[in-house]
Design a protein around this motif. Sequence first.
Motif, PDB file in Angstrom:
ATOM      1  N   UNK A 226      56.410  45.441  15.345  1.00 35.21           N
ATOM      2  CA  UNK A 226      56.129  45.476  16.825  1.00 35.21           C
ATOM      3  C   UNK A 226      55.757  46.707  17.177  1.00 35.21           C
ATOM      4  N   UNK A 227      54.344  46.572  17.859  1.00 36.09           N
ATOM      5  CA  UNK A 227      53.715  47.972  18.359  1.00 36.09           C
ATOM      6  C   UNK A 227      54.305  48.120  19.652  1.00 36.09           C
ATOM      7  N   UNK A 228      54.468  47.145  20.330  1.00 36.94           N
ATOM      8  CA  UNK A 228      54.741  47.073  21.846  1.00 36.94           C
ATOM      9  C   UNK A 228      53.374  47.054  22.612  1.00 36.94           C
ATOM     10  N   UNK A 229      52.250  47.256  22.060  1.00 38.86           N
ATOM     11  CA  UNK A 229      51.016  47.068  22.679  1.00 38.86           C
ATOM     12  C   UNK A 229      50.565  45.874  23.126  1.00 38.86           C
ATOM     13  N   UNK A 230      49.809  45.627  24.261  1.00 45.35           N
ATOM     14  CA  UNK A 230      49.273  44.364  24.960  1.00 45.35           C
ATOM     15  C   UNK A 230      48.174  44.402  25.393  1.00 45.35           C
ATOM     16  N   UNK A 231      47.405  43.431  25.355  1.00 44.55           N
ATOM     17  CA  UNK A 231      46.060  43.430  26.206  1.00 44.55           C
ATOM     18  C   UNK A 231      46.364  43.492  27.648  1.00 44.55           C
ATOM     19  N   UNK A 232      45.368  44.225  28.260  1.00 46.49           N
ATOM     20  CA  UNK A 232      45.469  44.483  29.817  1.00 46.49           C
ATOM     21  C   UNK A 232      45.952  43.630  30.607  1.00 46.49           C
ATOM     22  N   UNK A 233      45.521  42.086  30.306  1.00 49.69           N
ATOM     23  CA  UNK A 233      45.893  41.119  30.928  1.00 49.69           C
ATOM     24  C   UNK A 233      47.124  40.425  30.638  1.00 49.69           C
ATOM     25  N   UNK A 234      47.805  40.689  29.692  1.00 53.15           N
ATOM     26  CA  UNK A 234      49.040  40.080  29.147  1.00 53.15           C
ATOM     27  C   UNK A 234      50.121  40.482  29.883  1.00 53.15           C
ATOM     28  N   UNK A 235      51.281  39.672  30.149  1.00 55.24           N
ATOM     29  CA  UNK A 235      52.228  39.745  30.897  1.00 55.24           C
ATOM     30  C   UNK A 235      53.626  40.104  30.338  1.00 55.24           C
ATOM     31  N   UNK A 236      53.327  40.237  28.763  1.00 52.32           N
ATOM     32  CA  UNK A 236      54.358  40.651  28.029  1.00 52.32           C
ATOM     33  C   UNK A 236      54.046  41.189  26.662  1.00 52.32           C
ATOM     34  N   UNK A 237      55.014  41.639  25.955  1.00 51.28           N
ATOM     35  CA  UNK A 237      54.780  41.921  24.541  1.00 51.28           C
ATOM     36  C   UNK A 237      55.480  41.173  23.571  1.00 51.28           C
ATOM     37  N   UNK A 238      55.602  40.048  23.733  1.00 49.97           N
ATOM     38  CA  UNK A 238      56.139  39.111  22.779  1.00 49.97           C
ATOM     39  C   UNK A 238      55.499  38.968  21.445  1.00 49.97           C
ATOM     40  N   UNK A 239      55.914  38.663  20.443  1.00 48.22           N
ATOM     41  CA  UNK A 239      55.349  38.323  18.944  1.00 48.22           C
ATOM     42  C   UNK A 239      55.887  37.092  18.625  1.00 48.22           C
ATOM     43  N   UNK A 240      55.412  35.984  18.398  1.00 45.00           N
ATOM     44  CA  UNK A 240      55.817  34.786  18.092  1.00 45.00           C
ATOM     45  C   UNK A 240      55.621  34.354  16.412  1.00 45.00           C
ATOM     46  N   UNK A 241      56.368  33.821  15.835  1.00 42.11           N
ATOM     47  CA  UNK A 241      55.948  33.369  14.217  1.00 42.11           C
ATOM     48  C   UNK A 241      56.359  31.959  14.303  1.00 42.11           C
ATOM     49  N   UNK A 242      55.520  31.168  13.816  1.00 41.50           N
ATOM     50  CA  UNK A 242      55.563  29.581  13.803  1.00 41.50           C
ATOM     51  C   UNK A 242      55.966  29.281  12.333  1.00 41.50           C
ATOM     52  N   UNK A 243      55.176  29.536  11.160  1.00 39.87           N
ATOM     53  CA  UNK A 243      55.707  29.558   9.932  1.00 39.87           C
ATOM     54  C   UNK A 243      54.953  30.507   8.996  1.00 39.87           C
ATOM     55  N   UNK A 244      55.594  30.464   7.737  1.00 38.33           N
ATOM     56  CA  UNK A 244      54.966  31.487   6.735  1.00 38.33           C
ATOM     57  C   UNK A 244      54.640  30.404   5.563  1.00 38.33           C
ATOM     58  N   UNK A 245      53.213  30.700   5.095  1.00 37.18           N
ATOM     59  CA  UNK A 245      52.768  29.977   3.959  1.00 37.18           C
ATOM     60  C   UNK A 245      53.214  30.810   2.688  1.00 37.18           C
ATOM     61  N   UNK A 246      54.005  30.567   1.748  1.00 37.00           N
ATOM     62  CA  UNK A 246      54.252  31.208   0.523  1.00 37.00           C
ATOM     63  C   UNK A 246      53.534  30.853  -0.577  1.00 37.00           C
ATOM     64  N   UNK A 247      52.716  31.624  -1.079  1.00 37.95           N
ATOM     65  CA  UNK A 247      51.661  31.254  -2.080  1.00 37.95           C
ATOM     66  C   UNK A 247      52.053  32.066  -3.180  1.00 37.95           C
ATOM     67  N   UNK A 248      52.227  31.422  -4.259  1.00 39.99           N
ATOM     68  CA  UNK A 248      52.434  32.224  -5.568  1.00 39.99           C
ATOM     69  C   UNK A 248      51.409  33.143  -6.099  1.00 39.99           C
ATOM     70  N   UNK A 249      52.063  34.063  -6.905  1.00 40.23           N
ATOM     71  CA  UNK A 249      51.003  35.222  -7.262  1.00 40.23           C
ATOM     72  C   UNK A 249      50.339  34.586  -8.307  1.00 40.23           C
ATOM     73  N   UNK A 250      48.977  35.224  -8.546  1.00 40.67           N
ATOM     74  CA  UNK A 250      48.425  34.778  -9.796  1.00 40.67           C
ATOM     75  C   UNK A 250      49.036  34.789 -10.910  1.00 40.67           C
ATOM     76  N   UNK A 251      48.924  34.070 -11.799  1.00 36.84           N
ATOM     77  CA  UNK A 251      49.600  33.961 -13.250  1.00 36.84           C
ATOM     78  C   UNK A 251      48.578  34.705 -14.010  1.00 36.84           C
ATOM     79  N   UNK A 252      49.211  35.770 -14.993  1.00 33.69           N
ATOM     80  CA  UNK A 252      48.551  36.462 -16.005  1.00 33.69           C
ATOM     81  C   UNK A 252      48.109  35.714 -17.131  1.00 33.69           C
ATOM     82  N   UNK A 253      46.930  36.323 -17.869  1.00 35.64           N
ATOM     83  CA  UNK A 253      46.801  35.680 -18.886  1.00 35.64           C
ATOM     84  C   UNK A 253      47.710  35.981 -20.178  1.00 35.64           C
ATOM     85  N   UNK A 254      48.024  34.837 -21.043  1.00 33.77           N
ATOM     86  CA  UNK A 254      49.141  35.126 -22.128  1.00 33.77           C
ATOM     87  C   UNK A 254      48.306  34.485 -23.222  1.00 33.77           C
ATOM     88  N   UNK A 255      49.045  35.278 -24.401  1.00 37.51           N
ATOM     89  CA  UNK A 255      48.393  34.944 -25.771  1.00 37.51           C
ATOM     90  C   UNK A 255      49.768  34.992 -26.675  1.00 37.51           C
TER      91      UNK A 255
END
Length: 269
Positions: free
Chosen positions: A1-30
């Motif tokens: 949270x930076x506390x910064x806002x647009x000049x026209x904004x009436x607040x400094x809220x940050x909202x989170x709706x959801x996270x997409x969890x994507x697996x890391x790339x699998x390394x090549x194996x032999x």
Amino acid sequence: MTGQKDAASSGTFVSVDAFDIIAAPAQATTVKVDDVDPKITFSKTAAGVSQWNHETGKNWTLNDYLGTETSSNVTGASYEYKFSAADVRLISPRSTNHAKADVFIDGVKAGETNTYIPTLPSQAQFVAFEKTGLDPTVEHVIKVVNTGVKGDPAAVGTFVAIDAIETSTPAMTPEAPADAITFDRVPQKAGTFLNLHGRDAAMVIADYAFDGQKLMYSTSELFTKMPVTGGDLAGAQWCQERRRGNSSPVCLGSRCGHLERHPGGIHLG
């Protein structure tokens, strides 16, 4: 949270709706297993006697993988190996007394091997069979059966031999879920491309409040304000690009251009 806002904004809220969890790339194996590895199972007679001979220390095994090989001249003699990988290869010696063998994967014939050569000396570590494109997430079984058929009418025997089995899976990048909000590259106008030093831009910053301005779009990696004599400079990644002789495209409000160092803060060129 930076506390910064647009000049026209009436607040400094940050909202989170959801996270997409994507697996890391699998390394090549032999994985490479020697013929004497207990994971490879060899057929036996009804009396429980192996139909195969494990050999080492011979003049024909000197160049084998780990100096060993296993062979049989018995028609119907077989060996099996279970694995979970995309590709599988049978590494075998070649000689004048070799026969053909049928290869099955998951119970379905996938091909055959023929390791006969017309003249000595024997040849070591030959890729006698290869299968690619298997599903690496499930267990497979490869089975090799001596057909008893000479590799060539001139062959002086019906031996089938195995030196090693090698399996591999290439590096894989998992696909993002269908409903994921992700970008493979910076979203841009259809048919256009943005390149920084020959590579696609891989980041996008938008709606960032900066010294009374609203940063609408940037391919610079802006994550903080950097103090500069007489003002502030946006971004650390931008400075790295700048040192390489490249300024990064940005849009402030309705204007688009390139960030430049300026005593009063940022300058849109």
